[in-house]
Design an enzyme around this catalytic site. Structure first.
Site, PDB file in Angstrom:
ATOM      1  N   GLU A 282      12.311 -10.131   1.568  1.00 50.78           N
ATOM      2  CA  GLU A 282      11.662  -8.907   2.060  1.00 50.78           C
ATOM      3  C   GLU A 282      12.550  -7.709   1.743  1.00 50.78           C
ATOM      4  O   GLU A 282      13.748  -7.732   2.052  1.00 50.78           O
ATOM      5  CB  GLU A 282      11.460  -9.017   3.573  1.00 50.78           C
ATOM      6  CG  GLU A 282      10.883  -7.763   4.197  1.00 50.78           C
ATOM      7  CD  GLU A 282      10.725  -7.882   5.722  1.00 50.78           C
ATOM      8  OE1 GLU A 282      10.945  -8.980   6.293  1.00 50.78           O
ATOM      9  OE2 GLU A 282      10.387  -6.852   6.331  1.00 50.78           O
TER      10      GLU A 282
ATOM     11  N   HIS B 180       4.243  -4.732   8.857  1.00 54.73           N
ATOM     12  CA  HIS B 180       4.214  -4.632  10.315  1.00 54.73           C
ATOM     13  C   HIS B 180       2.922  -5.174  10.930  1.00 54.73           C
ATOM     14  O   HIS B 180       2.803  -5.240  12.153  1.00 54.73           O
ATOM     15  CB  HIS B 180       4.395  -3.162  10.718  1.00 54.73           C
ATOM     16  CG  HIS B 180       5.479  -2.475   9.942  1.00 54.73           C
ATOM     17  ND1 HIS B 180       6.801  -2.873  10.020  1.00 54.73           N
ATOM     18  CD2 HIS B 180       5.449  -1.462   9.023  1.00 54.73           C
ATOM     19  CE1 HIS B 180       7.531  -2.112   9.203  1.00 54.73           C
ATOM     20  NE2 HIS B 180       6.728  -1.256   8.584  1.00 54.73           N
TER      21      HIS B 180
ATOM     22  N   ARG C 251      13.794   3.651  12.209  1.00 52.51           N
ATOM     23  CA  ARG C 251      12.628   4.537  12.205  1.00 52.51           C
ATOM     24  C   ARG C 251      11.779   4.322  13.466  1.00 52.51           C
ATOM     25  O   ARG C 251      12.293   3.869  14.473  1.00 52.51           O
ATOM     26  CB  ARG C 251      11.838   4.311  10.909  1.00 52.51           C
ATOM     27  CG  ARG C 251      12.692   4.648   9.662  1.00 52.51           C
ATOM     28  CD  ARG C 251      11.897   4.551   8.383  1.00 52.51           C
ATOM     29  NE  ARG C 251      10.806   5.521   8.382  1.00 52.51           N
ATOM     30  CZ  ARG C 251       9.761   5.463   7.527  1.00 52.51           C
ATOM     31  NH1 ARG C 251       9.688   4.484   6.631  1.00 52.51           N
ATOM     32  NH2 ARG C 251       8.820   6.373   7.579  1.00 52.51           N
TER      33      ARG C 251
ATOM     34  N   HIS D  30      12.814  -3.213   1.638  1.00 54.69           N
ATOM     35  CA  HIS D  30      12.277  -1.896   1.998  1.00 54.69           C
ATOM     36  C   HIS D  30      13.195  -0.813   1.466  1.00 54.69           C
ATOM     37  O   HIS D  30      14.424  -0.979   1.463  1.00 54.69           O
ATOM     38  CB  HIS D  30      12.173  -1.740   3.526  1.00 54.69           C
ATOM     39  CG  HIS D  30      11.267  -2.755   4.134  1.00 54.69           C
ATOM     40  ND1 HIS D  30       9.899  -2.656   4.053  1.00 54.69           N
ATOM     41  CD2 HIS D  30      11.532  -3.906   4.783  1.00 54.69           C
ATOM     42  CE1 HIS D  30       9.361  -3.716   4.639  1.00 54.69           C
ATOM     43  NE2 HIS D  30      10.331  -4.493   5.090  1.00 54.69           N
ATOM     44  N   LEU D  31      12.595   0.285   1.077  1.00 56.94           N
ATOM     45  CA  LEU D  31      13.375   1.451   0.654  1.00 56.94           C
ATOM     46  C   LEU D  31      14.130   2.042   1.846  1.00 56.94           C
ATOM     47  O   LEU D  31      15.324   2.328   1.772  1.00 56.94           O
ATOM     48  CB  LEU D  31      12.435   2.513   0.080  1.00 56.94           C
ATOM     49  CG  LEU D  31      11.717   2.124  -1.223  1.00 56.94           C
ATOM     50  CD1 LEU D  31      10.395   2.859  -1.331  1.00 56.94           C
ATOM     51  CD2 LEU D  31      12.595   2.427  -2.414  1.00 56.94           C
ATOM     52  N   SER D  32      13.404   2.238   2.935  1.00 60.51           N
ATOM     53  CA  SER D  32      13.988   2.862   4.129  1.00 60.51           C
ATOM     54  C   SER D  32      14.496   1.786   5.088  1.00 60.51           C
ATOM     55  O   SER D  32      14.124   0.608   4.976  1.00 60.51           O
ATOM     56  CB  SER D  32      12.925   3.725   4.830  1.00 60.51           C
ATOM     57  OG  SER D  32      11.847   2.921   5.273  1.00 60.51           O
TER      58      SER D  32
ATOM     59  N   TYR E  80      11.789   8.256   1.144  1.00 56.03           N
ATOM     60  CA  TYR E  80      11.636   7.172   0.164  1.00 56.03           C
ATOM     61  C   TYR E  80      12.318   7.432  -1.176  1.00 56.03           C
ATOM     62  O   TYR E  80      12.251   6.604  -2.079  1.00 56.03           O
ATOM     63  CB  TYR E  80      10.140   6.907  -0.068  1.00 56.03           C
ATOM     64  CG  TYR E  80       9.424   6.463   1.197  1.00 56.03           C
ATOM     65  CD1 TYR E  80       9.843   5.317   1.876  1.00 56.03           C
ATOM     66  CD2 TYR E  80       8.351   7.179   1.708  1.00 56.03           C
ATOM     67  CE1 TYR E  80       9.202   4.907   3.039  1.00 56.03           C
ATOM     68  CE2 TYR E  80       7.699   6.774   2.866  1.00 56.03           C
ATOM     69  CZ  TYR E  80       8.124   5.643   3.521  1.00 56.03           C
ATOM     70  OH  TYR E  80       7.496   5.237   4.668  1.00 56.03           O
TER      71      TYR E  80
ATOM     72  N   ALA F  30       3.343  -0.991   4.623  1.00 63.52           N
ATOM     73  CA  ALA F  30       2.824  -1.001   6.009  1.00 63.52           C
ATOM     74  C   ALA F  30       2.314  -2.384   6.434  1.00 63.52           C
ATOM     75  O   ALA F  30       2.325  -2.706   7.632  1.00 63.52           O
ATOM     76  CB  ALA F  30       1.728   0.040   6.158  1.00 63.52           C
TER      77      ALA F  30
ATOM     78  N   PRO G 167       0.783  -1.229   0.000  1.00 61.32           N
ATOM     79  CA  PRO G 167       0.000   0.000   0.000  1.00 61.32           C
ATOM     80  C   PRO G 167       0.818   1.284   0.000  1.00 61.32           C
ATOM     81  O   PRO G 167       1.840   1.385   0.672  1.00 61.32           O
ATOM     82  CB  PRO G 167      -0.818  -0.097   1.287  1.00 61.32           C
ATOM     83  CG  PRO G 167      -0.084  -1.073   2.138  1.00 61.32           C
ATOM     84  CD  PRO G 167       0.546  -2.042   1.188  1.00 61.32           C
ATOM     85  N   ASN G 168       0.320   2.231  -0.767  1.00 58.23           N
ATOM     86  CA  ASN G 168       0.840   3.605  -0.860  1.00 58.23           C
ATOM     87  C   ASN G 168       2.128   3.725  -1.663  1.00 58.23           C
ATOM     88  O   ASN G 168       2.597   4.838  -1.905  1.00 58.23           O
ATOM     89  CB  ASN G 168       1.024   4.240   0.537  1.00 58.23           C
ATOM     90  CG  ASN G 168      -0.290   4.329   1.282  1.00 58.23           C
ATOM     91  OD1 ASN G 168      -1.260   4.857   0.742  1.00 58.23           O
ATOM     92  ND2 ASN G 168      -0.350   3.799   2.483  1.00 58.23           N
TER      93      ASN G 168
ATOM     94  N   ARG H 116       5.620  12.287  -2.759  1.00 55.87           N
ATOM     95  CA  ARG H 116       5.672  12.827  -1.396  1.00 55.87           C
ATOM     96  C   ARG H 116       6.775  12.144  -0.606  1.00 55.87           C
ATOM     97  O   ARG H 116       7.185  11.051  -0.953  1.00 55.87           O
ATOM     98  CB  ARG H 116       4.332  12.594  -0.669  1.00 55.87           C
ATOM     99  CG  ARG H 116       3.303  13.594  -1.121  1.00 55.87           C
ATOM    100  CD  ARG H 116       1.952  13.350  -0.509  1.00 55.87           C
ATOM    101  NE  ARG H 116       0.963  13.631  -1.541  1.00 55.87           N
ATOM    102  CZ  ARG H 116      -0.118  12.914  -1.767  1.00 55.87           C
ATOM    103  NH1 ARG H 116      -0.398  11.862  -1.040  1.00 55.87           N
ATOM    104  NH2 ARG H 116      -0.938  13.240  -2.719  1.00 55.87           N
TER     105      ARG H 116
ATOM    106  N   ASP I 193       1.166 -15.863   6.418  1.00 53.56           N
ATOM    107  CA  ASP I 193       0.616 -17.200   6.189  1.00 53.56           C
ATOM    108  C   ASP I 193       0.643 -17.570   4.705  1.00 53.56           C
ATOM    109  O   ASP I 193       0.901 -18.730   4.353  1.00 53.56           O
ATOM    110  CB  ASP I 193      -0.823 -17.283   6.713  1.00 53.56           C
ATOM    111  CG  ASP I 193      -0.887 -17.304   8.242  1.00 53.56           C
ATOM    112  OD1 ASP I 193       0.168 -17.465   8.883  1.00 53.56           O
ATOM    113  OD2 ASP I 193      -1.998 -17.150   8.789  1.00 53.56           O
TER     114      ASP I 193
ATOM    115  N   ARG J 169       7.787   0.264  13.348  1.00 56.13           N
ATOM    116  CA  ARG J 169       8.303  -0.277  12.073  1.00 56.13           C
ATOM    117  C   ARG J 169       9.415  -1.302  12.284  1.00 56.13           C
ATOM    118  O   ARG J 169       9.891  -1.922  11.342  1.00 56.13           O
ATOM    119  CB  ARG J 169       8.814   0.849  11.184  1.00 56.13           C
ATOM    120  CG  ARG J 169       7.734   1.790  10.703  1.00 56.13           C
ATOM    121  CD  ARG J 169       8.281   2.778   9.682  1.00 56.13           C
ATOM    122  NE  ARG J 169       7.495   3.985   9.657  1.00 56.13           N
ATOM    123  CZ  ARG J 169       6.367   4.148   8.943  1.00 56.13           C
ATOM    124  NH1 ARG J 169       5.934   3.182   8.173  1.00 56.13           N
ATOM    125  NH2 ARG J 169       5.685   5.280   8.991  1.00 56.13           N
TER     126      ARG J 169
ATOM    127  N   ASN K 170       8.024  -5.910  -1.213  1.00 54.74           N
ATOM    128  CA  ASN K 170       7.965  -4.736  -0.338  1.00 54.74           C
ATOM    129  C   ASN K 170       6.513  -4.630   0.113  1.00 54.74           C
ATOM    130  O   ASN K 170       5.669  -4.067  -0.595  1.00 54.74           O
ATOM    131  CB  ASN K 170       8.407  -3.457  -1.046  1.00 54.74           C
ATOM    132  CG  ASN K 170       8.445  -2.269  -0.072  1.00 54.74           C
ATOM    133  OD1 ASN K 170       7.969  -2.381   1.059  1.00 54.74           O
ATOM    134  ND2 ASN K 170       8.998  -1.149  -0.509  1.00 54.74           N
TER     135      ASN K 170
END
Ligand code: CA2
Length: 143
Positions: free
Chosen positions: A97, A79, A106, A99-101, A22, A76, A9-10, A17, A86, A110, A73
């Protein structure tokens, strides 16, 4: 070899933004970079983004028999999502897995990943490069 890139998501908002966290590339620009590198490595990739947890679960289910590795990725949902955990465990496709950040540098919420325990490993904190590192890890998953 076929590798499935899944984005949660997002991530469709990337480049528009919060570039300080990111980066300034859009998801489609990151996809272009991954496609260029995968062509050099002679591997096939598929690249998807969804804001829906259920759709991500379905994409993981449908990957069975078609993809050798998933690079995920989960954004959210990383977490929060026992459903994604599952699904990864159920299909048994090696999953990386990404992640950008650096999620560990953080906010406390997270730091925990619900999916880390069923993934082969985690790459976090390298911006768009995390995707390319995920691709390299995927290509070398058996070696
Ligand atoms: O660092 C990552 O790649 C994350 O998976 C990104 C997620 C965040 O919830 C994870 O903790 C770490 C957030 C993706 C949202 O991306 C945005 C991009 C631009 C503007 C707003 C959100």
């Amino acid at each position: 070899m076929k590798i499935l890139f899944l984005n949660g998501p997002n991530l469709n908002l990337l480049g528009k933004r919060q570039p300080e966290i990111y980066g300034s590339l859009t998801l489609s620009e990151i996809e272009d970079k991954v496609r260029a590198r995968s062509a050099q490595l002679a591997v096939e990739i598929d690249f998807h983004q969804s804001n829906s947890e259920g759709e991500l679960v379905d994409l993981i289910h449908h990957a069975k028999g078609s993809f050798d590795v998933i690079v995920l990725n989960a954004a959210a949902y990383t977490h929060t999502s026992i459903a994604l955990r599952d699904a990864i465990a159920a299909v048994g496709i090696p999953t990386i897995e990404i992640h950008l950040s650096n999620i560990h540098a953080r906010e406390e919420f997270r730091h925990q990943s619900m999916i880390a325990g069923v993934c082969r490993g985690q790459i976090a904190g390298f911006g768009a490069q995390s995707y390319l590192l995920g691709l390299e890890a995927a290509v070398n998953i058996n070696g």
